[in-house]
Design a protein around this motif. Structure first.
Motif, mmCIF file in Angstrom:
data_model
loop_
_atom_site.group_PDB
_atom_site.id
_atom_site.type_symbol
_atom_site.label_atom_id
_atom_site.label_comp_id
_atom_site.label_asym_id
_atom_site.label_seq_id
_atom_site.Cartn_x
_atom_site.Cartn_y
_atom_site.Cartn_z
ATOM 1 N N MET A 196 -56.901 -6.034 -53.341
ATOM 2 C CA MET A 196 -58.257 -6.063 -53.437
ATOM 3 C C MET A 196 -58.821 -4.965 -54.501
ATOM 4 S SD MET A 196 -60.889 -5.712 -50.151
ATOM 5 C CE MET A 196 -60.037 -4.340 -49.585
ATOM 6 N N SER A 197 -58.085 -3.930 -54.341
ATOM 7 C CA SER A 197 -58.502 -2.760 -55.196
ATOM 8 C C SER A 197 -58.276 -3.306 -56.847
ATOM 9 C CB SER A 197 -57.568 -1.685 -55.386
ATOM 10 O OG SER A 197 -56.185 -1.729 -55.302
ATOM 11 N N SER A 198 -57.405 -4.264 -57.075
ATOM 12 C CA SER A 198 -57.332 -4.758 -58.574
ATOM 13 C C SER A 198 -58.605 -5.494 -58.913
ATOM 14 C CB SER A 198 -56.224 -5.773 -58.745
ATOM 15 O OG SER A 198 -56.317 -6.839 -57.763
ATOM 16 N N HIS A 199 -58.973 -6.210 -58.019
ATOM 17 C CA HIS A 199 -60.371 -6.952 -58.312
ATOM 18 C C HIS A 199 -61.827 -5.907 -58.665
ATOM 19 C CE1 HIS A 199 -58.934 -10.865 -57.005
ATOM 20 N NE2 HIS A 199 -58.672 -10.404 -55.739
ATOM 21 N N PHE A 200 -61.599 -4.924 -58.103
ATOM 22 C CA PHE A 200 -62.685 -3.998 -58.198
ATOM 23 C C PHE A 200 -62.521 -3.309 -59.372
ATOM 24 C CE2 PHE A 200 -64.154 -4.299 -53.786
ATOM 25 C CZ PHE A 200 -65.668 -4.497 -54.018
ATOM 26 N N ARG A 201 -61.344 -3.059 -60.027
ATOM 27 C CA ARG A 201 -60.951 -2.393 -61.256
ATOM 28 C C ARG A 201 -61.607 -3.556 -62.241
ATOM 29 N NH1 ARG A 201 -56.053 -0.778 -58.864
ATOM 30 N NH2 ARG A 201 -54.771 -2.582 -59.902
ATOM 31 N N SER A 202 -61.497 -4.898 -62.203
ATOM 32 C CA SER A 202 -61.989 -5.649 -63.254
ATOM 33 C C SER A 202 -63.605 -5.486 -63.064
ATOM 34 C CB SER A 202 -61.364 -7.086 -62.740
ATOM 35 O OG SER A 202 -61.847 -7.460 -61.808
ATOM 36 N N VAL A 203 -63.954 -5.516 -61.837
ATOM 37 C CA VAL A 203 -65.367 -5.124 -61.879
ATOM 38 C C VAL A 203 -66.166 -4.234 -62.691
ATOM 39 C CG1 VAL A 203 -67.357 -4.941 -60.550
ATOM 40 C CG2 VAL A 203 -65.612 -6.664 -59.557
ATOM 41 N N ARG A 204 -65.234 -2.961 -62.552
ATOM 42 C CA ARG A 204 -65.560 -1.645 -63.214
ATOM 43 C C ARG A 204 -65.648 -1.968 -64.615
ATOM 44 N NH1 ARG A 204 -61.695 0.794 -59.946
ATOM 45 N NH2 ARG A 204 -62.415 1.270 -57.878
ATOM 46 N N ILE B 240 -70.566 -11.920 -59.305
ATOM 47 C CA ILE B 240 -69.751 -13.193 -58.942
ATOM 48 C C ILE B 240 -68.489 -12.718 -58.581
ATOM 49 C CG2 ILE B 240 -68.472 -14.960 -60.004
ATOM 50 C CD1 ILE B 240 -71.182 -15.711 -61.658
ATOM 51 N N ASP B 241 -68.039 -11.632 -58.900
ATOM 52 C CA ASP B 241 -66.475 -10.845 -58.589
ATOM 53 C C ASP B 241 -66.864 -10.454 -57.295
ATOM 54 O OD1 ASP B 241 -65.317 -11.549 -61.098
ATOM 55 O OD2 ASP B 241 -65.830 -9.737 -62.095
ATOM 56 N N ALA B 242 -67.889 -9.628 -56.990
ATOM 57 C CA ALA B 242 -68.101 -9.290 -55.599
ATOM 58 C C ALA B 242 -68.368 -10.202 -54.837
ATOM 59 C CB ALA B 242 -69.347 -8.467 -55.802
ATOM 60 N N GLU B 243 -68.919 -11.557 -55.225
ATOM 61 C CA GLU B 243 -68.919 -12.564 -54.173
ATOM 62 C C GLU B 243 -67.544 -13.228 -53.768
ATOM 63 O OE1 GLU B 243 -70.812 -17.065 -54.068
ATOM 64 O OE2 GLU B 243 -71.084 -15.734 -55.838
ATOM 65 N N ARG B 244 -66.485 -13.111 -54.652
ATOM 66 C CA ARG B 244 -65.229 -13.603 -54.522
ATOM 67 C C ARG B 244 -64.506 -12.857 -53.749
ATOM 68 N NH1 ARG B 244 -63.703 -13.520 -59.301
ATOM 69 N NH2 ARG B 244 -62.431 -11.491 -59.145
ATOM 70 N N ILE B 245 -64.733 -11.478 -53.808
ATOM 71 C CA ILE B 245 -64.093 -10.546 -53.183
ATOM 72 C C ILE B 245 -64.639 -10.598 -51.651
ATOM 73 C CG2 ILE B 245 -63.470 -7.960 -52.653
ATOM 74 C CD1 ILE B 245 -63.685 -7.620 -55.697
ATOM 75 N N VAL B 246 -65.839 -10.605 -51.423
ATOM 76 C CA VAL B 246 -66.510 -10.717 -49.988
ATOM 77 C C VAL B 246 -65.958 -12.039 -49.330
ATOM 78 C CG1 VAL B 246 -68.607 -10.870 -48.735
ATOM 79 C CG2 VAL B 246 -68.361 -9.216 -50.741
#
Length: 410
Positions: A1-9, A162-168
């Motif tokens: 999950m942390s990797s997803h947020f790195r892409s968001v950043r 959209i990235d946040a939506e996928r994670i949630v």
């Protein structure tokens, strides 16, 4: 999950600097976009065939008007034959004459001076038109650039949501978060997508003016806006003021011509005369001198009219100079304030970028909900939009200051 947020950043940082995403534009609105720098756009607008031909035609017409007033008026040539019947023999007379008006009063010289001054005023008018067209093109470029940057920033905001939506969605499926969080992010993402569509439409609308002025279908700004560098205030050196000065000068010449027209004008004639009568023939040269007599029209009304127009032109010039100084002061105040506003807004750029990182970390740790995450993304997005809008306003204010000072800054 942390990797997803790195892409968001990463995506967020790209939008915040704006430049890498600056070229984003709606594919449906521009089949073949033509990217122009501001200098290229100005060059194309000033080099437009119709604009250039119109400017040259005005100059040519003014110069022709001055050249039409020559030092001397055209001469006149007359030929006459007279026959007189008498009791003994008819008398016949032939005469040819050449008459030249002489401008000894200087009236035509004054009229020519007025025409020359008017031609110089026309040159100044044409130069001012070029300055105004330059400013018009630069305004269009700023509008187009702001629209492109807004679309790029909004697209980045949408992508983060959209990235946040996928994670949630993944967390909701795993039972780690409430369905409310998913719906909350989904609503924000769809709203951002709608904003992207509106922003893309604004690109088409704003860049249409740039395309028209440059004669380049699909023209689009090729570089992001920067906070302008302002030139220190100076006395306005404007072509429109020069034009008014030349017209005051022309009015002075016209007054002089009106005054000189009250003086008698001299006409000098030379010719040849031949007489046949009673079987004799005689011929010889003849000379004549004539003057106009101001018996019915003494020109007083024309002089009063010319003097009144001269005074009116002088008054208009004085008013125009004061208005120009006021325009410079007002434009400078707006430009300085706008540039300072950009500087202050940019100081919050880094903090706005960290909002997303902080909210992501807190969300991962379960310390905050998705609402705080969305609010952080929105705050960063609004900060970026604010900087874009203020930079656009600062550039527009700098354009108005340049025009008020007298055209392109050295």
């Amino acid at each position: 999950m942390s990797s997803h947020f790195r892409s968001v950043r990463l995506c967020g940082s790209l939008v915040l600097v704006a430049a890498p995403l600056f070229a984003a534009a709606p594919s449906h609105a521009q089949a073949v976009p033509t990217r122009l720098t501001e200098a290229e756009a100005v060059s194309l607008a000033l080099g437009d065939g119709d604009f250039a031909r119109g400017a040259q035609a005005r100059r040519d017409a003014a110069r022709a008007g001055a050249e039409a007033i020559t030092r001397f008026e055209n001469s006149s040539l007359s030929v006459s034959r007279n026959t007189l019947s008498g009791p003994v023999e008819d008398e016949e007379e032939w005469e040819i004459g050449f008459v030249q008006p002489l401008d000894l009063t200087g009236r035509r010289s004054a009229l020519r001076g007025a025409a020359v001054a008017e031609a110089e005023a026309t040159d100044a008018d044409v130069q001012r038109r070029a300055h105004e067209r330059r400013a018009q093109t630069r305004r269009a470029y700023v509008g187009c650039a702001v629209a492109v940057e807004r679309a790029a920033a909004t697209a980045g905001y949408r992508d983060r949501l959209i990235d946040a939506e996928r994670i949630v969605t993944e967390r909701s499926a795993a039972g780690d978060t409430a369905v409310y969080d998913l719906r909350r992010v989904r609503v924000e993402a769809r709203a951002a997508e709608a904003e992207v569509r509106l922003a893309e439409g604004e690109i088409t609308a704003e860049c249409a003016t740039l395309a028209r002025l440059t004669g380049t279908p699909g023209a689009i700004a090729a570089e992001p806006l920067r906070s302008p560098m302002l030139i220190p205030s100076r006395e306005p050196e404007r072509p429109d003021l020069v034009a008014r000065e030349r017209r005051v000068e022309a009015a002075g010449y016209t007054t002089r011509a009106a005054e000189r027209s009250r003086w008698p004008e001299v006409q000098l004639g030379v010719g040849w005369r031949r007489v046949e009568a009673l079987g004799f023939e005689a011929d010889g040269p003849q000379v004549s001198v004539g003057v106009t007599i101001p018996l019915f029209d003494r020109g007083s009304a024309r002089v009063r009219e010319a003097r009144a127009l001269e005074h009116a032109e002088a008054a208009d010039l004085a008013l125009a100079r004061r208005e120009a100084l006021a325009e410079v002061d007002a434009a400078e105040a707006r430009a300085v304030a706008a540039v300072e506003a950009v500087r202050i807004a940019e100081t919050a750029r880094d903090d706005a970028g960290r909002l997303g990182v902080t909210a992501e970390t807190a969300y991962q740790a379960g310390e905050t909900g998705v609402t705080d995450l969305v609010d952080a993304y929105r705050a960063a997005h609004e900060a970026e939009l604010s900087i874009i809008e203020m930079t656009g306003r600062a550039n527009l204010a700098a354009i108005e200051l340049e025009l008020a000072q007298g055209g392109p800054n050295p």
